[in-house]
Structures are given as C-alpha cells and as structure tokens.
Design a protein around this motif. Structure first.
Motif, mmCIF file in Angstrom:
data_model
loop_
_atom_site.group_PDB
_atom_site.id
_atom_site.type_symbol
_atom_site.label_atom_id
_atom_site.label_comp_id
_atom_site.label_asym_id
_atom_site.label_seq_id
_atom_site.Cartn_x
_atom_site.Cartn_y
_atom_site.Cartn_z
ATOM 1 N N ILE A 13 0.838 -1.212 -0.031
ATOM 2 C CA ILE A 13 0.078 -0.012 0.125
ATOM 3 C C ILE A 13 0.710 1.238 -0.145
ATOM 4 O O ILE A 13 0.482 2.252 -0.701
ATOM 5 C CB ILE A 13 -0.741 0.057 1.377
ATOM 6 N N PHE A 14 2.059 1.181 0.703
ATOM 7 C CA PHE A 14 2.699 2.305 0.714
ATOM 8 C C PHE A 14 3.403 2.527 -0.500
ATOM 9 O O PHE A 14 3.340 3.684 -0.877
ATOM 10 C CB PHE A 14 3.900 2.075 1.754
ATOM 11 N N ILE A 15 4.021 1.515 -1.037
ATOM 12 C CA ILE A 15 4.546 1.702 -2.515
ATOM 13 C C ILE A 15 3.527 2.189 -3.649
ATOM 14 O O ILE A 15 3.790 3.192 -4.217
ATOM 15 C CB ILE A 15 4.945 0.049 -2.952
ATOM 16 N N LEU A 16 2.180 1.728 -3.503
ATOM 17 C CA LEU A 16 1.275 2.246 -4.171
ATOM 18 C C LEU A 16 0.962 3.764 -4.141
ATOM 19 O O LEU A 16 0.792 4.690 -4.986
ATOM 20 C CB LEU A 16 0.026 1.535 -3.923
ATOM 21 N N ILE A 17 1.077 4.198 -2.726
ATOM 22 C CA ILE A 17 0.823 5.480 -2.524
ATOM 23 C C ILE A 17 1.665 6.270 -3.076
ATOM 24 O O ILE A 17 1.599 7.397 -3.549
ATOM 25 C CB ILE A 17 0.678 5.629 -0.765
ATOM 26 N N ILE A 18 3.249 5.732 -2.662
ATOM 27 C CA ILE A 18 4.243 6.548 -3.382
ATOM 28 C C ILE A 18 4.228 6.683 -4.825
ATOM 29 O O ILE A 18 4.564 7.862 -5.268
ATOM 30 C CB ILE A 18 5.653 6.152 -2.688
ATOM 31 N N LEU A 19 3.803 5.523 -5.592
ATOM 32 C CA LEU A 19 3.681 5.730 -7.042
ATOM 33 C C LEU A 19 2.617 6.713 -7.291
ATOM 34 O O LEU A 19 2.487 7.469 -8.349
ATOM 35 C CB LEU A 19 3.325 4.386 -7.446
ATOM 36 N N ALA A 20 1.694 6.893 -6.329
ATOM 37 C CA ALA A 20 0.502 7.772 -6.892
ATOM 38 C C ALA A 20 0.949 9.047 -6.753
ATOM 39 O O ALA A 20 0.551 9.855 -7.515
ATOM 40 C CB ALA A 20 -0.845 7.218 -6.015
ATOM 41 N N LEU A 21 1.621 9.259 -5.650
ATOM 42 C CA LEU A 21 2.189 10.621 -5.439
ATOM 43 C C LEU A 21 2.994 11.002 -6.580
ATOM 44 O O LEU A 21 3.016 12.269 -7.077
ATOM 45 C CB LEU A 21 2.734 10.911 -3.961
ATOM 46 N N LEU A 22 3.908 10.108 -6.822
ATOM 47 C CA LEU A 22 4.725 10.245 -7.929
ATOM 48 C C LEU A 22 4.280 10.618 -9.242
ATOM 49 O O LEU A 22 4.520 11.714 -10.123
ATOM 50 C CB LEU A 22 5.804 9.283 -8.187
ATOM 51 N N ALA A 23 3.064 9.798 -9.584
ATOM 52 C CA ALA A 23 2.257 10.298 -10.593
ATOM 53 C C ALA A 23 1.609 11.509 -10.682
ATOM 54 O O ALA A 23 1.677 12.388 -11.664
ATOM 55 C CB ALA A 23 1.201 9.047 -10.974
ATOM 56 N N VAL A 24 1.103 11.986 -9.519
ATOM 57 C CA VAL A 24 0.614 13.207 -9.488
ATOM 58 C C VAL A 24 1.572 14.274 -9.465
ATOM 59 O O VAL A 24 1.166 15.079 -10.209
ATOM 60 C CB VAL A 24 -0.006 13.407 -8.052
ATOM 61 N N ILE A 25 2.634 13.933 -8.824
ATOM 62 C CA ILE A 25 3.792 14.982 -9.237
ATOM 63 C C ILE A 25 4.299 15.213 -10.402
ATOM 64 O O ILE A 25 4.494 16.365 -11.100
ATOM 65 C CB ILE A 25 5.188 14.627 -8.117
ATOM 66 N N GLY A 26 4.329 13.887 -11.302
ATOM 67 C CA GLY A 26 4.905 13.980 -12.481
ATOM 68 C C GLY A 26 3.807 14.534 -13.320
ATOM 69 O O GLY A 26 3.998 15.640 -14.258
ATOM 70 N N TYR A 27 2.318 14.437 -12.978
ATOM 71 C CA TYR A 27 1.232 15.213 -13.723
ATOM 72 C C TYR A 27 1.405 16.704 -13.728
ATOM 73 O O TYR A 27 1.387 17.521 -14.710
ATOM 74 C CB TYR A 27 -0.065 14.600 -13.648
ATOM 75 N N LEU A 28 1.599 16.987 -12.424
ATOM 76 C CA LEU A 28 1.794 18.429 -12.150
ATOM 77 C C LEU A 28 2.705 19.140 -12.867
ATOM 78 O O LEU A 28 2.675 20.229 -13.311
ATOM 79 C CB LEU A 28 1.761 18.810 -10.580
ATOM 80 N N LEU A 29 4.161 18.406 -12.990
ATOM 81 C CA LEU A 29 5.133 18.867 -13.442
ATOM 82 C C LEU A 29 5.017 19.065 -15.076
ATOM 83 O O LEU A 29 5.348 20.020 -15.544
ATOM 84 C CB LEU A 29 6.506 17.916 -13.249
ATOM 85 N N PHE A 30 4.259 18.007 -15.433
ATOM 86 C CA PHE A 30 4.072 18.041 -16.877
ATOM 87 C C PHE A 30 3.215 19.037 -17.393
ATOM 88 O O PHE A 30 3.323 19.944 -18.419
ATOM 89 C CB PHE A 30 3.579 16.769 -17.329
ATOM 90 N N ASN A 31 1.953 19.257 -16.583
ATOM 91 C CA ASN A 31 1.021 20.294 -16.791
ATOM 92 C C ASN A 31 1.647 21.681 -16.654
ATOM 93 O O ASN A 31 1.428 22.667 -17.393
ATOM 94 C CB ASN A 31 -0.060 20.056 -15.819
ATOM 95 N N ASN A 32 2.538 21.949 -15.626
ATOM 96 C CA ASN A 32 3.086 23.111 -15.566
ATOM 97 C C ASN A 32 3.968 23.558 -16.463
ATOM 98 O O ASN A 32 4.184 24.809 -17.125
ATOM 99 C CB ASN A 32 3.905 23.130 -13.947
ATOM 100 N N ASN A 33 4.618 22.666 -16.898
ATOM 101 C CA ASN A 33 5.663 22.734 -18.155
ATOM 102 C C ASN A 33 4.829 23.080 -19.575
ATOM 103 O O ASN A 33 5.277 24.013 -20.278
ATOM 104 C CB ASN A 33 6.523 21.381 -18.494
ATOM 105 N N GLN A 34 3.952 22.533 -19.484
ATOM 106 C CA GLN A 34 3.040 22.828 -20.853
ATOM 107 C C GLN A 34 2.254 24.269 -20.650
ATOM 108 O O GLN A 34 2.425 24.991 -21.906
ATOM 109 C CB GLN A 34 1.592 21.860 -20.913
ATOM 110 N N LYS A 35 1.978 24.546 -19.562
ATOM 111 C CA LYS A 35 1.681 26.145 -19.492
ATOM 112 C C LYS A 35 2.651 27.068 -19.653
ATOM 113 O O LYS A 35 2.345 27.965 -20.143
ATOM 114 C CB LYS A 35 1.099 26.250 -17.959
#
Length: 305
Positions: A13-35
C-alpha cells in the motif's frame, strides 16, 4: 504468518501511495511545463506582432516621405497635385491607427502598402516626364529668346541701314544752286556787272542761279531762302519786306532776307532774287547764301566800295 502478510500488505500500500504521489507530481510537473511553454509561445507571438506592426509603421512612414518628396518636386515644377496630398493624409491616418494599437487586417494592410508602392512608381514617372517637358520647354524658350535677340539685332541693323539710307537720300535730294552770281541794279534799272560796286550806284541786289540736275529730289514745291549778310556779319531781314526766320537741317532757327516758292521740275530751271535794302549799303563784302529745305545750297559775295 498473518503478521508477516499484513506487513507485506502495508508495504504494498505504501508503495502504491508513493507511486500515486509520483504520478501526481509528474502530472503536475508536466502540466506546469505545458503552461510555461504556452505562455512563452503567447509572449513570443505578442513580441512578433509588435515587431511586425513596428515594421509596418516604419514602412508606411517611408512611403509617406516619398510622397512628400514628390509633392515638393511637383511644387517646384509649378504643379499642384491633389492626389499626392490625399495619399499623405491617408498615410497619416494609417500610421496613427497602427501606433494606437488598433486591430488590423495584416493581409489588407500589405495589399494597401503594395498599392502605395505602385502609385509612387507611377507618380515618379509623371514627375520625371514633367521635368523632361520643362527642360525641353526651357530649351525652346531659350532658343526663341536667342532668335528674338538675333531678330532684334537684325531689326536694329535694318533700322540703322534704313536710317543711313534715309540720311543719304536726304543728302542726295538736296538741290544745288549752280552758276550762282550776284550783281546790282542801279536806280535807272540798269544791271551792273563789276568786281566791285560803289554804294551810291546800288538800288537793288540781283541774285541769279540755276538748280542743278537732281534725279533723286522729288518734283514738288520747294521753298528757297536768300540770306544777305552785311560786312559785319549781321543778316538783313525785315518782315515787312518778306524777311523772317527758318529752321536749318540741324534744327537751328536763323533769319532770312527773302524767300520764294518754286515748282521743281529738274530742268536746270533758273531762280532769280532781287533785293532792295531801302537804304545805303555799307562798305565791305556782302555774303549771299541760298538755302533749301534747311540746307545751304550755294554761296556767293558782293563787294561794296
């Protein structure tokens, strides 16, 4: 065993949470870059748009300067071109509109700029032709002025020649008193022909001459004047005896003793004057002059002792 499985489950569960966080962070970084990229593109578009408008303003101002130049050239040629004035006003309005940042149709603006350029070429050709026409006209005027100067010189020369001919004609038409002779008539009416005459024997002075051949002189009435000049140089004249004044060819008024009108026929006709002083003649040499048309045509003398 159950505890170990719970531990594994928690780790998962911890790993999944970390992966989810990483995915969110990655999305945010990508979205910010696009902007950021979009913002940069928009900023770049704005910059390009500003540069393009600035260039168009500069281009329109350059065209306006050309129109001003043509306007000055046209004025120097003495021409007023209302179409040039109108184009300058159009460009003033277009430039002011662009500088205010008003919305513009770039395609339409470019088409208008091309239209101005074509119009300038046509107007320059017109002014060039006007300059050439003016040059030719000036050349023609200079030629005409030269011809006029030559003509005036010719007229002046003709006038001079005519004046010379007139003067020669007037001189040639002057009559000549030929065989001019002065004698005296005594109280008995007898003519005396001597070298010298006694004053007491003189009742009248007789002057006779013939008019010499002159084919130039007009055959018309001529006024002949006689001057009897005393030894002291004083001309004898008495208005009661037919004397008076006449004007010489030089414009000087001088007295005459007698005059008579004759019809000149160019036949060597004789002319006779008889003059009675009415008083005793002075001792000395009398000079007798004959004039016609203000010109002296003969001179003789008479000696009284």
């Amino acid at each position: 065993m159950a505890q170990e499985e719970n531990k594994k489950s928690n780790n998962l569960i911890f790993i999944l949470i970390i992966l989810a966080l990483l995915a969110v962070i990655g999305y945010l970084l990508f979205n910010n870059n696009q902007k950021s990229t979009k913002i940069e593109e928009q900023e770049q578009t704005i910059i390009l748009k500003n540069d393009s408008l600035s260039n168009k303003v500069a281009e329109l101002e350059g065209l306006q300067l050309q129109y001003h130049s043509l306007q000055l050239q046209s004025a120097e040629l003495g021409q007023r071109n209302d179409s040039l004035d109108a184009k300058i006003i159009e460009l003033d309005n277009a430039i002011a509109s662009l500088k205010k940042g008003n919305a513009v149709n770039m395609k339409k603006l470019n088409a208008q700029i091309e239209s101005y350029k074509k119009d300038l070429v046509a107007k320059e050709a017109e002014i060039t032709q006007l300059k050439e026409d003016n040059k030719n006209l000036k050349s023609s005027i200079d030629t005409l002025n030269q011809d006029k100067a030559v003509m005036n010189d010719s007229i002046d020369n003709l006038r001079t020649v005519r004046s010379d001919l007139q003067q020669k004609y007037e001189i040639a038409s002057v009559l000549k008193a030929e065989s001019l002779k002065a004698t005296v008539i005594n109280a008995k009416g007898k003519e005396l022909v001597e070298d010298e005459y006694k004053a007491k024997n003189i009742d009248k002075i007789k002057v006779v001459f013939t008019l010499g051949d002159n084919k130039v002189a007009p055959k018309n009435k001529k006024i002949i004047y006689l001057q009897v000049i005393e030894p002291n140089g004083a001309p004898l004249f008495d208005s009661s005896l037919g004397g008076g004044f006449f004007k010489t060819s030089e414009g000087k008024e001088i007295p005459f003793t007698e005059k008579q009108s004759i019809d000149f026929t160019n036949t060597n006709q004789a002319v006779l004057f008889t003059y009675s002083k009415g008083s005793e003649y002075k001792i000395g040499t009398y000079t007798l002059k004959v004039w016609q048309d203000g010109n002296l045509i003969g001179t003789t003398s008479l000696v009284v002792k």
